[in-house]
Scaffold this active site. Structure first.
Site, PDB file in Angstrom:
ATOM      1  CE  LYS A  93      27.264  17.157 -10.102  1.00  0.00           C
ATOM      2  NZ  LYS A  93      27.626  16.316 -11.315  1.00  0.00           N
TER       3      LYS A  93
HETATM    4  N1  GLU Z   1      29.555  13.314 -11.485  1.00  0.00           N
HETATM    5  C1  GLU Z   1      29.537  12.633 -12.529  1.00  0.00           C
HETATM    6  C2  GLU Z   1      28.489  13.356 -13.657  1.00  0.00           C
HETATM    7  O1  GLU Z   1      28.282  14.650 -13.693  1.00  0.00           O
HETATM    8  C3  GLU Z   1      29.042  11.039 -12.560  1.00  0.00           C
HETATM    9  C4  GLU Z   1      27.571  11.175 -11.982  1.00  0.00           C
HETATM   10  C5  GLU Z   1      27.274   9.697 -11.321  1.00  0.00           C
HETATM   11  O2  GLU Z   1      27.957   8.611 -11.735  1.00  0.00           O
HETATM   12  O3  GLU Z   1      26.272   9.440 -10.734  1.00  0.00           O
HETATM   13  O4  GLU Z   1      28.056  12.784 -14.467  1.00  0.00           O
END
Ligand code: GLU
Length: 455
Positions: A93
């Site tokens: 993240k």
């Molecule tokens: N930000 C989204 C989540 O928290 C998508 C993450 C992604 O597609 O890699 O799941």
């Protein structure tokens, strides 16, 4: 602790020096440049949690309250999420401390591109190692800038477009990615309501139809979930909570109209049913509560007052650990984030595969499928001497476009995953709630993955 105190003292020394420098050069250009440089330095993070599969995957958020702990927690959640829905990625993240509303588009582009350079330098954006995606405060636009910047830095890299997902379709994205997380919430609720035994635990009547829904946050996820639930499942979105107030309509809010109103006016004020209300609206009387914005909106303070017997976590981490215990004891069923909002990363996985294979889904087989079904219908018509009903024939013949295939893959993922979680919830003694059941499945798989590697 000692480390903490040391960090604080270094930070305070730095702030002190900045104050002195600004005062010293107050009136001349050097002072201005210096202040500008310090003001325009941004702090960003990218955390990697588990690399049992690579690339690691997870969004990048732009928000003023981003911090290291939050990013690390969200990276861990990504590992569990991917494992649960069997998407072969580890967890990561990222975040940048910035309020995107305070910057113009060209400024944001420059900042995003610069952040991408910093990430690329550390292999924290890379098609086979680390693949960011949109999150709070970012979307298609930022992903297009990031992909383009990565491509510029690596002009000969064949898979460069696979370095981020959530791109616009015209820049290597996939149809249905923008709606994916909200769509996944809809499929998760459908899957839940297809399990009468699980629904019975909430005391709700069977079926989504007519269920009264509270949605907190009408951003990308909340909007799509609310739109699909109200237009396709005949649920009634009775409450929408936004930053500046709420909209209440017991007969069901017109979600598309409300979204247009928010886009045009910047808020909910002036929309029919507008009330000047804050978070207390989470405690309104309804059947389903969908927190779809930020983490920790349900805490020990409001958990005792929540009236909905079912909560589905469209956001990441909207229920605090303390609130979780309170709600569980009160018998409120929570469909947890690691399952409920996994639609985004699931469709990201499809996009990544599309980028690696460099072909739109359905491009090879669509017409061949249509020809096969046409032949079948011709055969049936000649055998029966009757015309096949035209509308049914049209539906049967039409081959899957990319969006059809994406939705089908997402629905399959959400349904299959719910089956697995529900089975654990109903059969394993220690799986007292859906979150524990989902985490047990996710952690077990990650552990197995490390075990087979001999780690
Ligand atoms: N930000 C989204 C989540 O928290 C998508 C993450 C992604 O597609 O890699 O799941």
């Amino acid at each position: 602790m000692a480390g903490d105190a040391f960090l604080k003292s270094i930070e305070s020394n730095f702030q002190n020096a900045v104050r002195c420098l600004n005062a010293t050069y107050e009136d001349d250009q050097l002072g201005e440049d210096l202040a500008t440089k310090i003001l325009f330095t941004f702090t960003g993070y990218r955390s990697v949690h588990s690399e049992h599969f690579e690339p690691v995957k997870g969004g990048i958020r732009f928000a003023p309250d981003v911090n290291q702990d939050e990013v690390e927690a969200l990276a861990a959640l990504m590992s569990y999420k991917c494992s649960l829905v069997e998407v072969p990625f580890g967890g990561s993240k990222g975040g940048l401390i910035i309020d995107p509303r305070e910057w113009s588009e060209p400024e944001l582009e420059r900042i995003t591109r610069r952040f991408t350079q910093e990430l690329a330098k550390r292999d924290l954006i890379h098609p086979s190692q680390n693949v960011p995606a949109p999150d709070v405060g970012t979307g298609e636009r930022e992903m297009a800038w990031m992909a383009d910047e990565y491509k510029r830095l690596n002009p000969a890299e064949l898979n460069a477009w696979a370095c981020v997902t959530g791109k616009p379709v015209s820049k290597g994205g996939i149809a249905g990615r923008t709606e994916a997380t909200g769509r996944g919430v809809e499929y998760a609720l459908r899957a839940f309501f297809d399990h009468p035994r699980d629904v019975a635990r909430t005391g709700l009547t069977p079926g989504l139809r007519g269920k009264r829904v509270i949605v907190q946050g009408l951003g990308n996820v909340g909007y799509h979930a609310a739109l699909f639930l109200s237009t396709e499942d005949e649920a009634l979105v009775t409450h929408v909570l936004e930053r500046d107030g709420a909209v209440v309509d017991e007969t069901g809010i017109d979600i598309a109209a409300l979204r247009t109103h928010i886009m045009e006016t910047g808020g909910t004020k002036g929309f029919p049913g507008y009330v000047n209300s804050g978070m207390e609206m989470l405690e309104a009387d309804a059947d389903i509560l969908i927190p779809a914005a930020m983490e920790l909106v349900i805490t020990e303070d409001n958990a005792p007052n929540i009236k909905t017997p079912l909560i589905i976590e469209a956001a990441n981490g909207p229920v605090s650990a303390e609130a979780d215990v309170i709600l569980r004891e009160r018998g409120v069923v929570i469909i947890p984030d690691l399952y409920a909002n996994a639609g985004g990363v699931t469709v990201s996985y499809f996009e990544w595969i599309k980028n690696l294979s460099r072909i739109r889904f359905g491009r090879l087989q669509r017409r061949a499928e249509e020809a096969r079904f046409n032949a079948l219908i011709d055969g049936i018509e000649s055998m029966l001497g009757k015309q096949f009903p035209h509308d049914i024939a049209a539906r049967a013949v039409e081959g899957g476009t990319e969006i059809d295939l994406v939705r089908s893959g997402l629905e399959d993922t959400m349904r299959n995953t719910y089956e697995v979680i529900s089975k654990v919830w109903n059969s394993e003694k220690l799986a007292t709630d859906l979150r524990t059941a989902a985490m047990m499945v996710a952690v077990r798989r990650i552990a197995q993955s490390y075990q087979t590697l001999g780690i």
